[in-house]
Design an enzyme around this catalytic site. Structure first.
Site, PDB file in Angstrom:
ATOM      1  N   ALA A  59      44.905  56.135   4.369  1.00 18.62           N
ATOM      2  CA  ALA A  59      44.291  55.108   3.265  1.00 18.62           C
ATOM      3  C   ALA A  59      43.564  55.997   2.303  1.00 18.62           C
ATOM      4  O   ALA A  59      43.489  55.685   1.187  1.00 18.62           O
ATOM      5  CB  ALA A  59      43.641  53.991   3.705  1.00 18.62           C
ATOM      6  N   GLU A  61      43.607  58.711   1.106  1.00 20.27           N
ATOM      7  CA  GLU A  61      44.231  59.668   0.286  1.00 20.27           C
ATOM      8  C   GLU A  61      44.964  59.018  -0.754  1.00 20.27           C
ATOM      9  O   GLU A  61      45.505  59.523  -1.667  1.00 20.27           O
ATOM     10  CB  GLU A  61      45.263  60.729   0.992  1.00 20.27           C
ATOM     11  CG  GLU A  61      44.327  61.616   1.746  1.00 20.27           C
ATOM     12  CD  GLU A  61      43.605  61.247   3.005  1.00 20.27           C
ATOM     13  OE1 GLU A  61      42.510  61.566   3.259  1.00 20.27           O
ATOM     14  OE2 GLU A  61      44.267  60.378   3.847  1.00 20.27           O
ATOM     15  N   GLU A  88      36.528  50.587  17.192  1.00 26.00           N
ATOM     16  CA  GLU A  88      35.300  50.753  18.083  1.00 26.00           C
ATOM     17  C   GLU A  88      34.033  51.238  17.283  1.00 26.00           C
ATOM     18  O   GLU A  88      33.096  51.238  17.452  1.00 26.00           O
ATOM     19  CB  GLU A  88      35.249  51.416  19.191  1.00 26.00           C
ATOM     20  CG  GLU A  88      36.420  50.747  20.163  1.00 26.00           C
ATOM     21  CD  GLU A  88      36.581  51.542  21.378  1.00 26.00           C
ATOM     22  OE1 GLU A  88      36.032  52.661  21.657  1.00 26.00           O
ATOM     23  OE2 GLU A  88      37.436  50.907  22.304  1.00 26.00           O
ATOM     24  N   THR A  89      34.361  51.918  16.045  1.00 21.36           N
ATOM     25  CA  THR A  89      33.448  52.481  15.226  1.00 21.36           C
ATOM     26  C   THR A  89      33.432  52.081  13.761  1.00 21.36           C
ATOM     27  O   THR A  89      34.095  51.196  13.586  1.00 21.36           O
ATOM     28  CB  THR A  89      33.675  54.309  15.173  1.00 21.36           C
ATOM     29  OG1 THR A  89      34.861  54.410  14.465  1.00 21.36           O
ATOM     30  CG2 THR A  89      33.910  54.814  16.725  1.00 21.36           C
ATOM     31  N   HIS A  91      33.929  53.624  11.367  1.00 27.81           N
ATOM     32  CA  HIS A  91      35.035  54.182  10.267  1.00 27.81           C
ATOM     33  C   HIS A  91      35.640  53.434   9.511  1.00 27.81           C
ATOM     34  O   HIS A  91      36.324  53.486   8.615  1.00 27.81           O
ATOM     35  CB  HIS A  91      35.701  55.272  11.228  1.00 27.81           C
ATOM     36  CG  HIS A  91      36.771  56.117  10.541  1.00 27.81           C
ATOM     37  ND1 HIS A  91      36.496  57.045   9.659  1.00 27.81           N
ATOM     38  CD2 HIS A  91      38.164  56.003  10.508  1.00 27.81           C
ATOM     39  CE1 HIS A  91      37.317  57.495   9.178  1.00 27.81           C
ATOM     40  NE2 HIS A  91      38.736  57.097   9.464  1.00 27.81           N
TER      41      HIS A  91
END
Length: 166
Positions: A59, A61, A88-89, A91
């Site tokens: 996504a 890019e 879980e992060t 990101h």
């Protein structure tokens, strides 16, 4: 639940000259993005639009590919498609926020972009939103791009003028 609400959808625009759309898709969740692309292509076909599809790694890019295509290609509008599912992060927040912000900034520069990058909590939410027979977010993104192309063509020949009036 979002799927049970009723929404008004603008009728698709009509065009007197051909329209070329570029669909830029990040196929990380390929089953989901295949449905998004199918919906976008079906909507574009209703307007007689020529469509090209390219894939990018993720996504983040998508906006870069659209920027390159705008500088080097010959497209009237763009459809950004992908799917980001919360993990879980943190990101997830980075990918969602930065890709969306970059797409918005390209739009503010005058590019006609429909944003169909799904940002969801679960795979089940993505399935419903991507399905052309259900929420059809890919078709909605193509329709958004087509509406912006129609607006840009409507206003293309108008100028506001500059300087002093006699």
């Amino acid at each position: 639940m979002a799927g049970s609400e009723s929404h008004y959808i603008l009728p698709l625009p009509t065009f007197d000259k051909p329209v070329r759309l570029l669909i830029v898709v990040a196929p990380w969740y390929k089953d989901i993005t295949d449905n998004l692309v199918a919906g976008a292509q079906a909507t574009a076909a209703k307007c007689g639009t020529t469509v090209e599809v390219i894939e990018v790694p993720g996504a983040l890019e998508i906006p870069t590919a659209i920027g390159i295509a705008e500088r080097m290609g010959d497209f009237d509008g763009y459809v950004a498609l992908g799917c980001v599912i919360r993990g879980e992060t943190t990101h997830y927040e980075t990918v969602c926020n930065d890709s969306s912000r970059a797409i918005t900034l390209l739009g503010l520069q005058g590019l006609c972009i429909g944003n169909g990058v799904l940002t969801v909590e679960t795979l089940a939410q993505a399935v419903v939103r991507a399905d052309p027979a259900d929420q059809d977010k890919g078709g909605g993104a193509a329709a958004a791009a087509l509406h912006l192309v129609a607006l840009s063509r409507k206003w293309a020949g108008q100028t506001k003028g500059i300087g002093f009036r006699p």
